[in-house]
Design a protein around this motif. Sequence first.
Motif: not given
Length: 772
Positions: A46-63
Amino acid sequence: MAQWYQLQQLDSKFLEQVHQLYDDSFPMEIRQYLAQWLENQDWEHAANNVSFATVLFHDLLSQLDDQFSRFLIENNFLLQHNIRKSKRNLQDNFQEDPIQMAMIICSCLKEERKILSSARLSNQMEVGSIQNTVIGMLDKQKELDAEVKGVKNHVIDVEQDIKTLEDMQDEYDFKCKTLQNREHESNSTSQEEYKKEQMHLNKMFLSLDLKRKEVVNKIVQLLNATEHTQTALINEELVEWKRRQQTACIGGPPNACLDQLQNWFTIVAESLQQVRQQLKKLEELEQKFTYDPDPITKNKQVLQDRTHSLFKQLIQSSFVVERQPCMPTHPQRPLVLKTGVQFTVKLRLLVKLQELNYNLKVKVLFDKDVSEKNSVKGFRKFNILGTSTKVMNMEESTNGSLAAEFRHLQLKEQKNAGSRTNEGPLIVTEELHSLSFETQLCQPGLVIDLETTSLPIVVISNVSQLPSGWASILWFNMLSTDPKNLSFFLNPPYAKWSKLSEVLSWQFSSVTKRGLNADQLSMLGEKLLGPTSGGSHDCLIPWTRFCKENINDKNFPFWLWIEGILELIKKHLLCLWNDGCIMGFISKEKERTLLKDQSPGTFLLRFSESSREGAITFTWVEGSQIELVLLSPAEPQFHSVEPYTKKELSAVTFPDIIRNYKVMAAENIPENPLRFLYPDIPKDNAFGKYYSRPKEAPEPMDLDSPKGNGYIKTELISVSEVHPSRLQSPENLLPMSPEEFDEVSRMVDPAEIDTVTFRLFQDSTVEDSRCS
């Protein structure tokens, strides 16, 4: 939760490193709530991929939303508030830059693994013994708990045996009287029947005698078991608690709660009270029927005396000082009391019996039976002002313990005829005094005097004596366990650096979130012991070196220097210290070693060694541009700013000083040379959240805004003026004079000069574009 769980099991020195990983940008509470989920994600990708980082960011908010829902069901308002705040902070910080969040989490998880590896490596020789110690402590507690329950069950068994004995005796007595009545009635019983009944009575008597011996023997066994358990409670558990209390008083780990110890003491006391009643019952049975040799008659006095002795010892030992004397104005400096200032102290009886509630009147005395009053020349005497008596009760304590708390006591020095001389062997802050507490337990047939004393206290008359007084408290409680050793400083023992370094770290961790690491302690060790010692753990340090002698060429002792830094941290640098921004204790030589290979503009923060009241400075490295021109290595330049004391920091916060700091040479535009906090943290990333927020100026057409006062607003900034020759920059090196250019041309190929000049111009252009 494997990794996070393992971290929480580590020693405090490693936990401090974990604390330093997390701050408000990514708080530790999120790491706690979402531990398993965080560890299962691929943050490196995720630290090297904007798309994947964005997905994890929103997943984190959901958690976090899911976690909030759980708190909502549990009706936990505080945790609901905290998690909503954390979510808002994440959105503010990373909504536009989720990669930054991924980088932070990835870095934290990597550092956690490093900490775990370091802990395993450093403990590989000790892990077995540590585990055995922990298991041993738990086993010991379980064993003691079982012993106490065993005493309680034993009492119940004896109680049942006494009831059986009473029934047997009543039956025997009835049979005897019945047979006697028949004997007086003529021809009512044949001779043969009479003999049978007489034989039956003899058997009953033998059984009765056997039962009496059995009961007496069981009480002996019960008292043996009680004595064994009680000895462990008094000589081991209580002694260990008192030692932990000493450690907690000087900043060490918080002392364990007394409730478990109180529970054990109370069960044993209740058991002994029941034994006293059981012995009374046996005495009643003896008065109804006795014979020779009667086991009750033979043993009752010994059993009564032994029960009384055990109960007396238990009650006297259970009278403790739960909270040592302390001024409410200085809660982190217990045992140092100032004349004329109120202090508090709390007593507790670990035997919690309902019949003792409001039945024990405690009196406080100062320096009772203290021989030093007469043997030590110049020893001061004090009177206690305020309510010096208090009744112990269960209502004042939140946990319902039997306690008495004195809240409004003061000390006043007795003024002797003539002026006090200073010719005594002890200075004021080395004089140790004590508070004694007395009460008396009165029950039918039982009177027990109870007494306990506080840990030694230092009495000061001026708040300026507080640091030296606290040093005495540290030294005593670090090296002595005898609270009556008030002559301690007539010949104070040496302290091992291994122990003193731990206590010094406690002084920081007890008032902040961070103690001292090994590097910081090593620097302090060298300061106390000399550079050749290397901070050896076995080195011995005298009391005078710690607190009375001036260190090196300074005009103040080591401890007062440390105390000044502690005050500076508490009042002006707490957040920066907790975040780990301040390296603090580092020698100038080590400082230059760390900075010399870093990027120009890298700086670190350290405490001044020349200020008694505490001061902080920063040093930055300035790479030499000469090497770019001459294509040969050159020594980097180091600059340190004049240290900032509480006077400057009271006017401007230290983060604002760092943000606005400027260096100015003649006719040059002032520039801020500070770019990276060591090792490579951008300055604004490290300190940005602590910068003062500028007040918004009113709009030009805002008719409701307050009228101006005719002054232009100003802002305080720190500026250092230096000679231009000290600044190593392209502007100072280029253009060169014809003579200098000829000299360089003879040493360097012209093509290489053109290349270097282009690079300097390019760097300068990039820097200008950043500034704009």
